[in-house]
Design an enzyme around this catalytic site. Sequence first.
Site, short mmCIF file in Angstrom:
data_model
loop_
_atom_site.label_atom_id
_atom_site.label_comp_id
_atom_site.label_asym_id
_atom_site.label_seq_id
_atom_site.Cartn_x
_atom_site.Cartn_y
_atom_site.Cartn_z
N HIS A 1 4.33 41.98 -12.86
CA HIS A 1 4.41 40.81 -11.97
C HIS A 1 4.38 39.55 -12.83
CE1 HIS A 1 3.29 37.81 -9.03
NE2 HIS A 1 3.75 38.62 -8.11
N GLU B 1 11.93 38.96 -8.57
CA GLU B 1 11.07 37.88 -8.10
C GLU B 1 11.31 36.62 -8.94
OE1 GLU B 1 7.57 39.33 -5.64
OE2 GLU B 1 6.87 39.20 -7.69
N GLU C 1 2.84 36.89 -12.55
CA GLU C 1 1.48 36.37 -12.82
C GLU C 1 0.85 37.12 -13.98
OE1 GLU C 1 0.06 36.59 -8.78
OE2 GLU C 1 1.47 34.99 -8.26
N ASN D 1 1.69 42.38 -1.31
CA ASN D 1 0.92 42.22 -2.55
C ASN D 1 -0.19 41.23 -2.26
OD1 ASN D 1 -0.07 41.72 -5.09
ND2 ASN D 1 1.72 40.58 -5.80
N SER E 1 8.11 33.87 -1.67
CA SER E 1 8.07 33.07 -0.43
C SER E 1 8.77 33.74 0.76
CB SER E 1 8.63 31.66 -0.68
OG SER E 1 7.81 30.97 -1.60
N GLY F 1 5.04 31.90 -4.31
CA GLY F 1 3.94 31.06 -3.84
C GLY F 1 4.30 29.59 -3.70
N LYS G 1 -2.70 40.36 -4.11
CA LYS G 1 -3.24 39.63 -5.26
C LYS G 1 -4.77 39.69 -5.21
CE LYS G 1 1.00 37.06 -5.24
NZ LYS G 1 1.76 35.89 -5.63
#
Length: 261
Positions: free
Chosen positions: A104, A176, A106, A17, A222, A182, A19
């Site tokens: 996701h 996730e 985010e 991914n 991660s 991250g 991003k």
Amino acid sequence: MPRKSKKSSRPTVIAGNWKMYKTIDEAKTFVESLAPLIGKSQATVYLAVPFTALAPTAQLVKKREAPLLIGAQNMNDASEGAFTGEIAARMLIDAGARFVILGHSERRQLFHESSPFINKKVKRALQEGIQPIVCIGETLHQREEGETETVLKEQLLSSLEGVSAEDLSRLIVAYEPIWAIGTGKVARPKDAESAHAFIRGVVAENWGKERAEQLVIQYGGSVKPENASELLAQSNVDGLLVGGASLSAESFSNIINGSLT
Ligand code: PGA
């Protein structure tokens, strides 16, 4: 590192991914570098690129017969319409996308996307024929409060509400944990396994045991070459969704090549 053999016949799906990273040229250079490095892998490799890189990378993958599928990171739930700045499933498919990441964290956190909204996107994706990767995961606070399973169940059932058992076999779920994305803090393999087993149990209760056994559940947060094979060795971890470490062809190929013997 060899991966433990699995009792199931589920495929191993490793997805990158990107991003909001990489221009068209950078994306093409990456695909040229990655393709020869992963030729021997038995894993199925997905790469979610920015919208602008979809068509150029999909064309390159086709030309080079590279063993990977190109996909997108988001889409709108409508088939088309007056939605300035949005993108429709059929436009993604037209550009060569084979899958789309939906829900996701985010998107959920920074763009306030709710599970019912994600549910509409999931249904649209299935209807138009693009495979959704549906992401769910708890915050650190929720984990510390012992709410992980409640949150996962709620997000899963709400994001997949009304999806038929047949359609369920066409999607992927990604677990996730938000505190792992991250941050460099990867979930312990046994914690990932317990969340994945829980998710599979909820799917079994609602869509039947057979569908649950077939469902590919990815772990994300991660993931690095150093921790990938231990995560994949867990019997309910069928794949990985990789953010930062998918930006370099070297680290992404190391994850892919370490995934299967
Ligand atoms: P990360 O991101 O691997 O950089 O933690 C994972 C993701 O957001 O899918």
